[in-house]
Design an enzyme around this catalytic site. Structure first.
Site, PDB file in Angstrom:
ATOM      1  N   ALA A   1      -6.918 -39.526   6.264  1.00  0.00           N
ATOM      2  CA  ALA A   1      -6.010 -40.597   6.689  1.00  0.00           C
ATOM      3  C   ALA A   1      -5.944 -40.632   8.202  1.00  0.00           C
ATOM      4  CB  ALA A   1      -4.617 -40.390   6.099  1.00  0.00           C
ATOM      5  N   ASP A   2      -5.572 -41.774   8.723  1.00  0.00           N
ATOM      6  CA  ASP A   2      -5.364 -41.909  10.159  1.00  0.00           C
ATOM      7  C   ASP A   2      -4.242 -42.921  10.379  1.00  0.00           C
ATOM      8  OD1 ASP A   2      -6.553 -41.036  12.838  1.00  0.00           O
ATOM      9  OD2 ASP A   2      -6.430 -43.203  13.099  1.00  0.00           O
TER      10      ASP A   2
END
EC number: 3.6.1.9
Length: 206
Positions: free
Chosen positions: A85-86
């Site tokens: 995830a970012d």
């Protein structure tokens, strides 16, 4: 597609993402990517010229997933779904990264003060030859911040490892008048979207 290994790999150093996965009962093992020299980072997180925030956060997330998948293969680890995830914060079309110092943190908070901004978190799951991805967008309204408030906050350790210079799970929660979207997404892992992706990869949540 049913996965015979209920555990996943989490390719993230974020303690908040670990807490959120535990909240929904997902068993995971960390699969860390390089971020520093001597050989440099595994994924280049610089913003490309004229790259839109949604495109940027999705690109970086998928690059992390593909890189982590290669690491799994190189290390001959058991094949499991990999989650990455970012999160990025954007206002006026500008991407706000993690402030490097007190001056940058204060400048970001002044920009957010009294205004609405967006927090984008992209999540990717990769398993075997399949990849799934979703990007969640939340609107966050900050109250007007005084200089003493900004000074006091920047004197803590809170701003310096978080996109936009703040975290909703910390003291900065008192700055937030309202949100429209996902509280967990603003923390760094939107649980609704994450559960959907993991279920597509064969991970049973409940």
């Amino acid at each position: 597609m049913k996965n015979t290994h209920p555990k996943i790999y989490l390719a993230s150093k974020s303690p908040r993402r670990r807490e959120l996965l535990r909240q929904i009962g997902v068993d995971f093992e960390l699969l860390m990517l390089r971020e520093k020299p001597p050989r440099g980072p595994d994924v280049d997180e610089h913003v490309l010229p004229e790259e839109l925030p949604a495109v940027y956060v999705a690109r970086v997330t998928m690059e992390k997933a593909r890189c982590a998948h290669q690491v799994m293969l190189w290390r001959r680890l058991p094949a499991r779904p990999i989650l990455t995830a970012d999160t990025t914060v954007t206002i006026d079309g500008k991407i706000l990264g993690k402030p490097a110092n007190k001056s940058e943190a204060a400048a970001m908070l002044r920009l957010l003060s009294g205004r609405s901004h967006q927090v984008l978190t992209s999540v990717a799951v990769i398993h075997d030859e399949h990849a799934w991805q979703s990007t969640q967008i939340s609107d966050v309204l900050f109250q007007a911040l005084t200089e003493p408030m900004i000074e006091a906050y920047c004197n803590t350790e809170e701003p310096y490892d978080k996109a936009g210079g703040y975290g909703i799970q910390g003291p900065a929660a008192i700055f937030i008048e309202s949100i429209r979207g996902s509280h967990s997404g603003i923390m760094g892992l939107p649980l609704f979207e994450t559960a959907q992706l993991l279920q597509q990869a064969g991970i049973r949540i409940l």
